[in-house]
Design an enzyme around this catalytic site. Structure first.
Site, PDB file in Angstrom:
ATOM      1  N   SER A   1       0.845  -1.192   0.000  1.00 27.58           N
ATOM      2  CA  SER A   1       0.000   0.000   0.000  1.00 27.58           C
ATOM      3  C   SER A   1       0.880   1.241   0.000  1.00 27.58           C
ATOM      4  O   SER A   1       1.654   1.457   0.937  1.00 27.58           O
ATOM      5  CB  SER A   1      -0.901   0.008   1.236  1.00 27.58           C
ATOM      6  OG  SER A   1      -1.497   1.276   1.405  1.00 27.58           O
TER       7      SER A   1
ATOM      8  N   HIS B   1      -1.724  -1.467  -3.987  1.00 29.05           N
ATOM      9  CA  HIS B   1      -2.925  -1.123  -3.226  1.00 29.05           C
ATOM     10  C   HIS B   1      -2.962   0.384  -3.024  1.00 29.05           C
ATOM     11  O   HIS B   1      -2.009   0.979  -2.515  1.00 29.05           O
ATOM     12  CB  HIS B   1      -2.894  -1.841  -1.878  1.00 29.05           C
ATOM     13  CG  HIS B   1      -4.146  -1.701  -1.086  1.00 29.05           C
ATOM     14  ND1 HIS B   1      -5.234  -2.546  -1.247  1.00 29.05           N
ATOM     15  CD2 HIS B   1      -4.495  -0.823  -0.113  1.00 29.05           C
ATOM     16  CE1 HIS B   1      -6.189  -2.190  -0.412  1.00 29.05           C
ATOM     17  NE2 HIS B   1      -5.774  -1.143   0.289  1.00 29.05           N
TER      18      HIS B   1
ATOM     19  N   ASP C   1      -4.864   3.322  -1.156  1.00 29.46           N
ATOM     20  CA  ASP C   1      -5.795   3.694  -0.097  1.00 29.46           C
ATOM     21  C   ASP C   1      -6.319   5.100  -0.359  1.00 29.46           C
ATOM     22  O   ASP C   1      -5.628   6.088  -0.140  1.00 29.46           O
ATOM     23  CB  ASP C   1      -5.095   3.641   1.262  1.00 29.46           C
ATOM     24  CG  ASP C   1      -4.901   2.219   1.756  1.00 29.46           C
ATOM     25  OD1 ASP C   1      -5.895   1.468   1.764  1.00 29.46           O
ATOM     26  OD2 ASP C   1      -3.779   1.861   2.126  1.00 29.46           O
TER      27      ASP C   1
ATOM     28  N   MET D   1      -8.765   7.980   0.699  1.00 27.76           N
ATOM     29  CA  MET D   1      -9.507   8.434   1.876  1.00 27.76           C
ATOM     30  C   MET D   1      -9.984   9.870   1.678  1.00 27.76           C
ATOM     31  O   MET D   1      -9.278  10.686   1.090  1.00 27.76           O
ATOM     32  CB  MET D   1      -8.618   8.358   3.121  1.00 27.76           C
ATOM     33  CG  MET D   1      -8.006   7.000   3.374  1.00 27.76           C
ATOM     34  SD  MET D   1      -6.982   7.016   4.865  1.00 27.76           S
ATOM     35  CE  MET D   1      -6.190   5.401   4.728  1.00 27.76           C
TER      36      MET D   1
ATOM     37  N   HIS E   1      -8.798   1.177  -3.278  1.00 28.05           N
ATOM     38  CA  HIS E   1      -9.615   0.874  -2.106  1.00 28.05           C
ATOM     39  C   HIS E   1     -10.283   2.180  -1.666  1.00 28.05           C
ATOM     40  O   HIS E   1      -9.663   3.015  -1.009  1.00 28.05           O
ATOM     41  CB  HIS E   1      -8.711   0.294  -1.015  1.00 28.05           C
ATOM     42  CG  HIS E   1      -9.404   0.015   0.271  1.00 28.05           C
ATOM     43  ND1 HIS E   1      -8.718  -0.212   1.447  1.00 28.05           N
ATOM     44  CD2 HIS E   1     -10.720  -0.081   0.598  1.00 28.05           C
ATOM     45  CE1 HIS E   1      -9.579  -0.426   2.422  1.00 28.05           C
ATOM     46  NE2 HIS E   1     -10.788  -0.345   1.933  1.00 28.05           N
TER      47      HIS E   1
ATOM     48  N   MET F   1     -12.095   4.271   0.496  1.00 29.89           N
ATOM     49  CA  MET F   1     -12.589   4.520   1.846  1.00 29.89           C
ATOM     50  C   MET F   1     -13.198   5.914   1.864  1.00 29.89           C
ATOM     51  O   MET F   1     -12.708   6.844   2.517  1.00 29.89           O
ATOM     52  CB  MET F   1     -11.446   4.380   2.856  1.00 29.89           C
ATOM     53  CG  MET F   1     -10.972   2.951   3.015  1.00 29.89           C
ATOM     54  SD  MET F   1      -9.542   2.779   4.116  1.00 29.89           S
ATOM     55  CE  MET F   1      -8.232   3.068   2.921  1.00 29.89           C
TER      56      MET F   1
ATOM     57  N   MET G   1     -10.851  -5.625   6.597  1.00 30.16           N
ATOM     58  CA  MET G   1     -10.067  -4.638   7.324  1.00 30.16           C
ATOM     59  C   MET G   1      -9.722  -5.213   8.693  1.00 30.16           C
ATOM     60  O   MET G   1     -10.605  -5.488   9.500  1.00 30.16           O
ATOM     61  CB  MET G   1     -10.841  -3.327   7.481  1.00 30.16           C
ATOM     62  CG  MET G   1     -11.000  -2.531   6.195  1.00 30.16           C
ATOM     63  SD  MET G   1      -9.426  -2.063   5.431  1.00 30.16           S
ATOM     64  CE  MET G   1      -8.650  -1.126   6.741  1.00 30.16           C
TER      65      MET G   1
ATOM     66  N   GLY H   1      -8.175   4.278   8.121  1.00 36.11           N
ATOM     67  CA  GLY H   1      -7.890   5.706   8.232  1.00 36.11           C
ATOM     68  C   GLY H   1      -6.431   6.027   8.437  1.00 36.11           C
ATOM     69  O   GLY H   1      -5.967   7.085   8.027  1.00 36.11           O
ATOM     70  N   PHE H   2      -5.694   5.103   9.037  1.00 35.72           N
ATOM     71  CA  PHE H   2      -4.285   5.358   9.321  1.00 35.72           C
ATOM     72  C   PHE H   2      -3.481   4.068   9.191  1.00 35.72           C
ATOM     73  O   PHE H   2      -3.982   2.979   9.482  1.00 35.72           O
ATOM     74  CB  PHE H   2      -4.091   5.921  10.733  1.00 35.72           C
ATOM     75  CG  PHE H   2      -4.764   7.243  10.955  1.00 35.72           C
ATOM     76  CD1 PHE H   2      -4.125   8.425  10.609  1.00 35.72           C
ATOM     77  CD2 PHE H   2      -6.032   7.310  11.498  1.00 35.72           C
ATOM     78  CE1 PHE H   2      -4.744   9.648  10.804  1.00 35.72           C
ATOM     79  CE2 PHE H   2      -6.665   8.520  11.705  1.00 35.72           C
ATOM     80  CZ  PHE H   2      -6.016   9.700  11.349  1.00 35.72           C
ATOM     81  N   GLY H   3      -2.222   4.186   8.786  1.00 32.58           N
ATOM     82  CA  GLY H   3      -1.333   3.051   8.730  1.00 32.58           C
ATOM     83  C   GLY H   3      -0.657   2.812  10.073  1.00 32.58           C
ATOM     84  O   GLY H   3      -0.750   3.617  10.993  1.00 32.58           O
TER      85      GLY H   3
ATOM     86  N   ASP I   1      -6.166  -6.329   5.090  1.00 32.80           N
ATOM     87  CA  ASP I   1      -5.520  -5.014   5.116  1.00 32.80           C
ATOM     88  C   ASP I   1      -5.443  -4.500   6.543  1.00 32.80           C
ATOM     89  O   ASP I   1      -6.459  -4.205   7.161  1.00 32.80           O
ATOM     90  CB  ASP I   1      -6.333  -4.042   4.249  1.00 32.80           C
ATOM     91  CG  ASP I   1      -5.681  -2.676   4.136  1.00 32.80           C
ATOM     92  OD1 ASP I   1      -4.626  -2.447   4.741  1.00 32.80           O
ATOM     93  OD2 ASP I   1      -6.246  -1.823   3.427  1.00 32.80           O
TER      94      ASP I   1
END
Length: 219
Positions: A7, A32, A34, A36, A65, A67, A136, A141-143, A174
């Protein structure tokens, strides 16, 4: 054999071109993305314009993805940007079946993702359409978060439904995937491991070994 999906949320954006190229040279299988919006999740990342700019940097498939709230509004933009797969959250869609049909009509693969609190009971009703089911294993929202252990049971249930109903979707995981949790998700039935900080936290020269070791676990 497990597929690896780094990601770029955890990549160094000052060296994004090099980071994306390292995904390909490492032997990973897909990229991937992400996405957001600061509304569905408490963070903002990037949009289709960035995706379009990085698309020429690798031949690996892109999984966007989403979100985000109202994902259907933005699906055509991510399709035009060069994504091969678009994954939407079940929690954002009142008409999930129709949204998956829409993605498929654009000629793309379609994925469904669920947050940690969401059960998989709906899968028998849409699993025939989707290509990917994304679990999930952290709160989105955060890594850099720790793996939520209850995700393993959700992976197993998704695998059981797939077998019972004769579906073909792949199961992706993920969040919090690392050397400790990878064997657990593979045992539970995962086909794809999304890796953020675990992958990009390694020097580029060590990422090929990381991918190779991860795949050896699943042999």
């Amino acid at each position: 054999m497990i597929k690896i999906a780094p990601s770029i949320l955890s990549a160094d954006f000052l060296k994004l071109a090099d980071e994306i190229k390292s995904i390909e040279t490492s032997g990973a299988d897909l990229v991937h993305l992400d996405i957001m919006d600061g509304h569905f999740v408490p963070n903002i990342t990037f949009g289709p314009m960035i995706v379009k700019q990085i698309r020429p940097l690798t031949k690996l498939p892109f999984d966007a993805h989403l979100m985000i709230s109202n994902p259907t509004q933005f699906i055509p933009q991510f399709a035009d940007a060069g994504c091969e797969m678009i994954t939407v959250h079940a929690e954002t869609e009142q008409h999930l079946h129709r949204t998956i049909q829409f993605i498929k009509k654009l000629g793309l693969k379609a994925g469904i993702s669920v947050n940690p609190h969401t059960a998989v009971d709906f899968l028998p009703y849409v699993g025939d359409l989707c290509d990917l089911f994304l679990v999930m294993s952290v709160n989105p929202g955060f890594g850099g978060q720790e793996y939520i252990k209850s995700a393993s049971e959700k992976i197993r249930k998704a695998a059981e439904i797939r077998e019972k109903c004769g579906f073909n979707y792949e199961i992706s995981v993920d969040g919090g995937v690392n050397a400790k949790t990878l064997p657990e998700i593979i045992k539970a039935g995962a086909d794809i491991a999304v890796m953020g900080s675990y992958f990009f936290g390694k020097p580029a020269a060590e990422r090929s070994e990381l991918v190779r070791n991860a795949k050896n676990i699943s042999k």
